[in-house]
Design a protein around this motif. Sequence first.
Motif: not given
Length: 534
Positions: A200-201, A203-205, A248-253, A257
């Motif tokens: 997840h880290w 994916r978000t970075h 936690r997909s909402w934390q990805v831009d 998505r």
Amino acid sequence: MDVLPLVGLVAASTAVAGAARRTPVPAPLLLVAAGLIASYLPGVPTYALDAHVVLPLLLPPLLYTAAVDSSYLDLRANVRPVALLSVGYVLFATVAVGWLAYRLVPDLPLTAALVLGAVVAPPDAVTAAAIARRVGLPGRVTTVLQGESLVNDATAITAYKVALAAAVGEGMSWGAGIGEFFLAAVGGVVVGLVLMVPLHWLRTHLKEALLQNTLSLLIPFVAYAAAERVHASGVLAVVVVALYLGHRSWQVDFATRLQEEAVRKMVAFVLESAVFALIGLQLPFVLKGLGTYAVGDAVWYAVLVFLAVVVVRFLWVFPATYLPRWLSRRIRAREPDTDWTAPLIVGWAGMRGVVSLAIAFSIPFTMSDGSPFPARNLVLFLTFTTVIGTLVIQGLSLPLLVRVLKLPGRDAKTETLAEAQAQSEASAAAEARLDELLADDRNQLPGPLADRLRTVLERRRNAVWERLGAADPVTGESADDTYRRLSREMIDAERAVFVTLRDERRIDDEMLRTLLRRLDLEEAAAYREGPDSR
């Protein structure tokens, strides 16, 4: 390597699946029927299921897609019925179906019968999701069926390994088998827990949507392979990672998505279509392998095993539904009451699929002492007929059963009202934030631009409420439907001008693509609240 048969399989199966969308018959059933017919057409190449391909290459992305689209909160709220089905039922079915097959089928050794029981025990994840979407089952029933199908493959694969070890003469005791089961289950969950946070880290970075989506395609294979490397359950590792990332997909831009959903749906559509077609295409292999067994006798055994599979599921589902409620006051207080229709649907929705066939094809030809595996071809035939029987008989009759029972489906009006209320609260927060930002001198905007922000926000707030209101008496559209239709007409007009300018060489193709992408994004924004956007 000749890739033409693979291309032909993908092309033909997706064409059949696409055609199924225009019929009342669920796509899995048409695909299996098409595979059965195609298996005897001249010129159709042979397609043999290989467990070394299906389990590590096809199962992970299908499980990942099903788990990402599931609700972690709903599954947690229904963990007891899901666990009773995905673990308790699979183990019960392994023993019960195996014992019944041993008693009903002459000359079938008990060890081979238990292998058969483990193979046909798990309902299929892909089938459950596809049928549930098509027939519109109640929300809690759908959650339980999807949750069961996400985990039961891990239970069945482990039970199969234990039964196979006993069958081939490796001398695994029941204690050792139970220990291996818990080791695989706990290990799979641990691997998923270890991987989910760093994945997840990443994916978000990662800053580019292209890289993020490439990672998304690799995640199910990484989780599965990592768990299998340490002899844990790859299925559980994939499910744990997917549930966490989906939650936690909402934390990805937003760009990730949008692209990820499109790519995931395309991959799942292609794989699901090919998998169900492959099931039908196995008929020649299965019949050819019968050998010394008469077809008439084998068909009679198949009917008995199919009936055993159906009856055993009901023998588990009804007690598992009511006994906990009778024994625990806390469960009665916490969970909603249920009548006999819900367990009836759950019991009948036990369609088997490609995982059962893949496991069956992985049964070795010989025992540890070099002698042939007893009744291997018959076990393979009985697995195939059970899969086909549950898909055709239960899959075709399930929509009719739902209609006859008049089960309440999803309440569209209630869901729209909840959506409208949520949007109203979010819009109020956004409006307050906009006022706060515009009060800062660094954020001053010309009046028309500030008004445009407020207009967009107001439209977003009103769009869902308008779906609850009266439709236009002439067109039958809500105001928001009309807005989106006119918006599309305007965008189509702009798009036609851009193409004409390109054809006249007044702009080049690169500029055309830039302009068209801008229009595509505006069109997507205009249609984001519509029912066809879901």
